[in-house]
Design a protein around this motif. Structure first.
Motif, mmCIF file in Angstrom:
data_model
loop_
_atom_site.group_PDB
_atom_site.id
_atom_site.type_symbol
_atom_site.label_atom_id
_atom_site.label_comp_id
_atom_site.label_asym_id
_atom_site.label_seq_id
_atom_site.Cartn_x
_atom_site.Cartn_y
_atom_site.Cartn_z
ATOM 1 N N GLU A 529 11.444 -21.289 -25.465
ATOM 2 C CA GLU A 529 11.521 -21.870 -24.117
ATOM 3 C C GLU A 529 12.953 -22.243 -23.755
ATOM 4 O O GLU A 529 13.321 -22.239 -22.577
ATOM 5 C CB GLU A 529 10.612 -23.095 -24.031
ATOM 6 N N ARG A 533 12.904 -15.373 -24.233
ATOM 7 C CA ARG A 533 11.985 -15.103 -23.127
ATOM 8 C C ARG A 533 10.568 -14.762 -23.571
ATOM 9 O O ARG A 533 9.718 -14.454 -22.731
ATOM 10 C CB ARG A 533 12.519 -13.977 -22.244
ATOM 11 N N TYR A 581 -0.286 -22.928 -23.350
ATOM 12 C CA TYR A 581 0.460 -23.523 -22.239
ATOM 13 C C TYR A 581 1.928 -23.701 -22.614
ATOM 14 O O TYR A 581 2.370 -24.777 -23.008
ATOM 15 C CB TYR A 581 -0.179 -24.854 -21.835
ATOM 16 N N SER A 582 2.653 -22.595 -22.532
ATOM 17 C CA SER A 582 4.097 -22.627 -22.758
ATOM 18 C C SER A 582 4.775 -21.911 -21.600
ATOM 19 O O SER A 582 4.122 -21.194 -20.831
ATOM 20 C CB SER A 582 4.452 -21.952 -24.084
ATOM 21 N N HIS A 583 6.073 -22.080 -21.502
ATOM 22 C CA HIS A 583 6.806 -21.482 -20.375
ATOM 23 C C HIS A 583 7.258 -20.059 -20.656
ATOM 24 O O HIS A 583 7.914 -19.444 -19.815
ATOM 25 C CB HIS A 583 8.008 -22.363 -20.021
ATOM 26 N N VAL A 584 6.929 -19.548 -21.836
ATOM 27 C CA VAL A 584 7.221 -18.149 -22.168
ATOM 28 C C VAL A 584 5.914 -17.507 -22.653
ATOM 29 O O VAL A 584 5.028 -18.193 -23.165
ATOM 30 C CB VAL A 584 8.288 -18.034 -23.268
ATOM 31 N N ASP A 606 -1.544 -15.646 -24.861
ATOM 32 C CA ASP A 606 -1.443 -15.065 -23.522
ATOM 33 C C ASP A 606 -1.922 -13.625 -23.539
ATOM 34 O O ASP A 606 -2.482 -13.133 -22.557
ATOM 35 C CB ASP A 606 0.002 -15.113 -23.029
ATOM 36 N N TYR A 708 6.123 -13.707 -15.790
ATOM 37 C CA TYR A 708 5.166 -14.592 -16.456
ATOM 38 C C TYR A 708 5.250 -16.017 -15.916
ATOM 39 O O TYR A 708 6.341 -16.579 -15.742
ATOM 40 C CB TYR A 708 5.417 -14.599 -17.965
ATOM 41 N N VAL A 709 4.087 -16.593 -15.677
ATOM 42 C CA VAL A 709 3.990 -17.999 -15.270
ATOM 43 C C VAL A 709 2.962 -18.669 -16.169
ATOM 44 O O VAL A 709 1.897 -18.100 -16.443
ATOM 45 C CB VAL A 709 3.560 -18.141 -13.789
ATOM 46 N N MET A 710 3.261 -19.867 -16.648
ATOM 47 C CA MET A 710 2.334 -20.575 -17.517
ATOM 48 C C MET A 710 0.990 -20.767 -16.815
ATOM 49 O O MET A 710 0.940 -21.119 -15.632
ATOM 50 C CB MET A 710 2.920 -21.940 -17.889
ATOM 51 N N THR A 712 -2.495 -22.287 -15.395
ATOM 52 C CA THR A 712 -2.858 -23.630 -14.930
ATOM 53 C C THR A 712 -4.031 -24.148 -15.740
ATOM 54 O O THR A 712 -4.833 -23.379 -16.266
ATOM 55 C CB THR A 712 -3.240 -23.603 -13.438
#
Length: 804
Positions: A529, A533, A581-584, A606, A708-710, A712
């Motif tokens: 993160e 990436r 739930y991570s940003h990558v 993911d 990519y978007v984490m 919800t």
């Protein structure tokens, strides 16, 4: 490699439906390739066919041989096919009625009996009906390939080669490619490429020499053992102990493997090599020892005849005992436990390369055995260059993929050092060829070296190190770990794969998921993160993970350290949620056994890039608990995502409930999709396990580059009392029917409570954390129960589940 870019194989004809032909067709089905499977027409009716009033012209009679062979193959264990659905990709027929259909095929592979005259007669028919440019190959293991090409048309010769699969084709990855002097080089290159990428094979280029590479070296090794053991006074059990996992080889080792393969098969190859190799310096080792000849006379061929080196007998009480053959008396006796001081010294050595030095230094019979065996092997393979291969790495690749060796002969030699290997070989009376001595005299002590994460091999003609072309595009963590590790602890490494992707590698015993691995997962995602990436979670151990650290759970439970146990479970749950739930993007790449906590990790990715041979399941019921690392929550959530209308909600939930309650394990990645563990349209399969991490890295890059978007944190529906009532009826029926014990019913009720969302008066929308808390509470409760502790203890001590 000059690979034709415009060549495709859309359909295959497999000629011969015996053990190999039927299983080759089934593996083609695994790869999504339809095939036409043909065999001979019966010459007479069976009694059943006569009763039915059938004739030799009846279609079901004419295709009886091929249909029966395919049916037997499909039912064999382990299954040769990823999913029973894939069998429909095979069309059956016979040589008389259906041969013209081969004109529809891009590849025609012959797999009939090992007789040159019969093969030539088959190729007469092939020549008559094949379309120009179609590839023709033979799966022979013993007949020279060039002999089958003689007298054929120029187009046939250009497109003809050997393609030798190892049995069973699904599980043994070796595919030997053997061109003739007439074969178009682009066809050879195409098969080396296509077999790798589309069939998931380790493709190895071989010369047209007797038994090619793997059987030449592998059968030599077995025959050398056969000749050595009686002089050394070793038993069948002792040899299998010495030649199994301690050497990085299959548990079946030497004699059990011979029983499975069939002694007649082994003898056929050995006899063929003895006759075909008058100038082989160790030819006499291919001559059958007396005890082998006697076993052949007695028809003691192994599993196919009910007895070989081992024999299973029924006891008076109905139980079974496996007896061993005494090679001196040729009588069966009770097995004796094999134990050697040298092997005891290796128990704490996990790194196989470090183990070899201890094995050859042993001062007992084991040490003597290893010195003799390694010396004979080193001398033999060194003398086979350039006879069977110009490049030494091909011999190692063939032995790893064909015989299941963790290290090939030159890799074992490398672990000792070239100079030490020369000394060992010569001390046992064997000769070392001059090219090896030249290397040592130049100060070179390894056949392989690694540079910038790429393995190089010593190329003899150029007297220099060259990059291995067969590893192009393949990521091997062992080659990168020393230069690309960005963080590590004793159980986990975070390795930079390049292109902005990190790999989180488990390195704990059996890749269990303890605190060291969990901290590594969290750290790897944190680093990604910040500076990268994407993340891949994978390893190259024997299995992805057998689950959580069961010993840790047991010790906490037995000492009633429930607060610490609660914290440990919470940490596991938090970690799998960190994966989701991570940003990558986080791609998990499982292979082999992916059980319990390993499966739970996969469920929260993911995306998943799974090896075709992935055996995935939530097996916690076997040790008396429910999945407590997010698995119960996740299958409940997935049930909710499948709800379309009210009348199927309970059916969907029940389906997932039984997956957990029966500890159901998918026997392939394909079946994992059918079970709902993998997600259609999102997750992918790698047929070639060697390319798994490379494929997973590419998938992570694709996710990152697609924006990519984490995810919800959405809520989902649970059914409350409606589901509890349904579960209660099902559990009662399982107990009444004798399918579940009273304690298993207690476990199932705890599982039902979680999957229903508790005692809710009506369906409700809940968060993931709500179910995680219920899941953890149920897990902790079960850990306080004596019968659960008995189950855990039994698993830890025996490796098998207990039903109590």
């Amino acid at each position: 490699m000059n690979t034709p870019k415009n060549r495709w194989i859309r359909k295959v004809a497999v000629l011969g439906s015996g053990i190999m032909g039927s299983r080759i067709a089934l593996h083609l089905a695994n790869a999504g390739i339809p095939s036409l499977l043909l065999d001979i027409v019966p010459k007479e009716l069976t009694p059943d066919e006569e009763k039915k009033g059938l004739t030799l012209q009846s279609p079901e009679v004419r295709n009886r041989i091929v249909n029966q062979a395919l049916a037997i193959a499909v039912k064999s264990n382990p299954s040769p096919v990823y999913s029973q659905r894939y069998v429909s990709r095979i069309t059956t027929g016979n040589f008389e009625d259906d041969f013209p259909k081969i004109k529809e095929c891009d590849w025609i592979i012959e797999a009939v009996v090992e007789r040159l005259d019969i093969k030539k007669s088959i190729f007469d028919q092939v020549e008559k009906y094949r379309k120009p440019g179609s590839i023709v190959s033979s799966n022979t293991s013993g007949i020279p390939i060039h002999l089958m090409a003689e007298g054929r048309s120029d187009d046939f010769k250009r497109n003809f080669l050997g393609t030798h699969f190892f049995n069973p084709p699904r599980y043994l990855p070796l595919l030997e490619i053997i061109p003739t002097p007439y074969t178009d080089p682009t066809i050879t290159d195409f098969f080396l490429y296509w077999g790798d990428r589309f069939l998931g094979k380790t493709t190895v280029l071989c010369k047209d020499t007797p038994a090619f590479i793997a059987n030449r070296v592998g059968v030599f090794g077995i025959m050398a053992i056969f000749h050595a053991i009686r002089d050394m006074g070793l038993t069948v059990e002792e040899v299998d102990k010495l030649t199994g996992p301690v050497l990085g080889r299959p548990k079946s080792a030497t004699f059990r493997t011979a029983d499975v393969v069939g002694l007649d098969t082994l003898v056929h190859v050995a006899n063929g090599l003895y006759q075909a190799l008058p100038h082989d310096e160790q030819r006499e080792l291919f001559r059958l020892p007396d005890f082998i000849q006697k076993m052949m006379e007695n028809n003691w061929l192994g599993d196919k005849t009910g007895q070989g080196f081992y024999k299973k007998v029924k006891n008076a009480d109905g139980s079974s005992t496996i007896l061993s053959l005494d090679l001196n008396t040729l009588e069966y006796r009770q097995q004796k436990k094999a134990k050697f001081p040298t092997l005891e010294q290796t128990k704490t050595i996990d790194n196989l390369s470090d183990r070899y030095k201890v094995l050859i230094a042993g001062q007992d019979k084991a040490g003597e055995f290893y010195r003799k065996s390694f010396a004979a092997l080193f001398s033999y393979v060194a003398h086979r260059i350039p006879e069977i291969s110009d490049e030494l790495y091909r011999i190692d690749a063939a032995m790893r993929a064909g015989f299941g060796w963790e290290h090939g002969p030159f890799e074992i030699w490398d672990a000792l050092g070239i100079r030490k290997g020369i000394e060992l070989t010569e001390s046992q009376g064997y000769k070392v060829p001059q090219w090896v001595k030249d290397l040592s005299e130049k100060g070179i002590d390894k056949f392989y070296q690694t540079s910038d994460g790429t393995q190089q091999y010593f190329d003899i003609p150029s007297a220099s190190f060259k990059v291995r072309p067969d590893l192009s595009g393949i990521i091997i963590l062992d080659h990168r770990r020393h230069t690309s590790t960005v963080w590590s602890n004793s159980e986990c490494s975070v390795i930079d794969l390049g292109d902005g992707i990190l790999n989180i590698e488990f390195r704990s015993k059996m890749n269990t998921l303890g605190s060291g691995v969990l901290s590594g997962i969290n750290k790897g995602i944190e680093l990604a993160e910040r500076d990268f990436r994407g993340v891949v979670i994978s390893n190259q151990g024997a299995n992805f993970s057998v689950g959580a650290n069961l010993m840790m759970v047991y010790m906490m439970a037995i000492e009633q350290e429930y607060d610490e146990l609660n914290f440990a479970i919470k940490y596991f749950q938090d970690t799998v949620m960190r994966v989701r739930y991570s940003h990558v993007p986080v791609v998990v790449a499982p292979h082999g056994m992916t059980l319990g906590g390993g499966c739970e990790l996969v469920l929260h990715a993911d995306a998943v890039q799974a090896a075709a041979e992935t055996y995935m399941g939530l097996v916690e019921f076997g040790v008396g608990v429910i999945p407590g690392g997010g698995g119960t929550k996740e299958l409940t959530r997935r049930s909710a995502l499948r709800y379309v209308k009210d009348d199927i909600e309970l059916n969907v939930l029940r389906e997932y409930f039984y997956k957990i309650a029966t500890a159901k394990v998918a026997t392939s990645a394909t079946e994992a999709f059918e079970f709902g563990f993998l997600v259609e349209g999102r997750d992918r399969i790698s047929l070639n396990k060697n390319r798994l991490i490379s494929d997973a890295k590419n998938l992570a890059i694709s996710l990152a580059e697609s924006g990519y978007v984490m995810p919800t944190r959405d809520k989902f529906k649970v059914l409350g009392r409606t589901a509890l009532g349904m579960f209660a009826v099902g559990i009662h029926q399982m107990v009444e029917g004798g399918y579940a014990t009273e304690y298993e019913a207690h476990m199932a009720n705890k599982l039902a409570w979680v999957m229903a969302g508790g005692d809710l008066s009506e369906p409700a929308q809940v968060s993931e954390q709500y179910l995680l808390d219920l899941e953890r509470e149920a897990f902790l409760h079960l850990c306080t129960q004596r019968k659960t502790l008995e189950r855990i203890q039994h698993m830890l001590t025996t490796g098998k589940p207990l039903r109590n």
